[in-house]
Design a protein around this motif. Structure first.
Motif, short mmCIF file in Angstrom:
data_model
loop_
_atom_site.label_atom_id
_atom_site.label_comp_id
_atom_site.label_asym_id
_atom_site.label_seq_id
_atom_site.Cartn_x
_atom_site.Cartn_y
_atom_site.Cartn_z
N ARG A 1 0.94 -1.09 -0.22
CA ARG A 1 -0.24 0.06 0.08
C ARG A 1 1.37 1.01 0.22
O ARG A 1 0.21 2.44 0.70
N ASP A 2 1.48 1.64 -0.91
CA ASP A 2 2.69 2.50 -1.27
C ASP A 2 2.63 3.04 -1.51
O ASP A 2 2.85 3.48 -3.10
N ILE A 3 1.70 4.18 -1.75
CA ILE A 3 1.69 5.27 -2.29
C ILE A 3 2.41 6.28 -2.89
O ILE A 3 2.72 6.08 -3.98
N GLU A 4 3.60 6.74 -2.40
CA GLU A 4 4.99 7.29 -2.37
C GLU A 4 5.82 6.56 -4.16
O GLU A 4 5.85 6.93 -4.87
N LEU A 5 5.77 4.98 -3.54
CA LEU A 5 6.19 4.27 -5.10
C LEU A 5 5.49 4.63 -6.12
O LEU A 5 5.64 4.13 -7.14
N LEU A 6 4.14 4.58 -5.29
CA LEU A 6 3.26 3.97 -6.49
C LEU A 6 3.46 5.59 -7.64
O LEU A 6 3.34 5.36 -9.17
N ASP A 7 3.42 6.63 -7.20
CA ASP A 7 3.84 7.72 -7.96
C ASP A 7 5.17 7.75 -8.96
O ASP A 7 5.00 8.33 -10.09
N LYS A 8 6.11 7.43 -8.00
CA LYS A 8 7.03 7.14 -9.05
C LYS A 8 7.12 5.58 -10.44
O LYS A 8 7.53 6.48 -11.12
N CYS A 9 6.12 4.65 -10.09
CA CYS A 9 6.25 4.12 -11.42
C CYS A 9 5.47 4.75 -12.05
O CYS A 9 4.90 5.26 -13.11
#
Length: 124
Positions: free
Chosen positions: A104-112
């Motif tokens: 549930r890592d929103i920060e990593l989602l933004d990087k993707c």
């Protein structure tokens, strides 16, 4: 940025190489597929923020299916070394999306999302 992702990002610097790596398919098609990945990731972010995990899974499954399709079109005979770099990028992106979903890592989602946008703009 992860080394594998950096290698993958370099892969789309030349549109001609990209088309060859994807078995001669036009760059326009690849851009449309990248749009589909982006739409799914952005929609997924909203569901993640609202803790709607079933819908999150549905959107991420769509993104992963598109990435899988792109991976399957790689032509290693005509598109070396670009095809290998793209394979690394697709594998890394897949891994990161799965990590986002499980952690549930929103920060990593933004990087993707940023990586896909970078690739999309490079191939236009």
């Amino acid at each position: 940025m992860a080394p594998l992702v950096q290698q993958g990002l370099k892969a789309y610097k030349a549109v001609e190489s990209e088309a060859t790596a994807h078995g001669g398919k036009g760059a326009e098609l690849v851009v449309l597929l990248y749009d589909g990945i982006l739409e799914s990731l952005v929609a997924g972010k909203g569901h993640l923020q609202r803790k709607e995990y079933r819908e999150l899974g549905r959107h991420f499954a769509r993104a992963l299916t598109i990435i899988s399709g792109l991976r399957e079109t790689l032509n290693f005979e005509q598109g070396q070394p670009v095809a290998t770099d793209l394979l690394r990028f697709y594998n890394s992106l897949t891994s990161q999306i799965i990590h986002v979903q499980t952690k549930r890592d929103i920060e990593l989602l933004d990087k993707c999302v940023e990586w896909v946008r970078s690739e999309e703009h490079t191939s236009e």
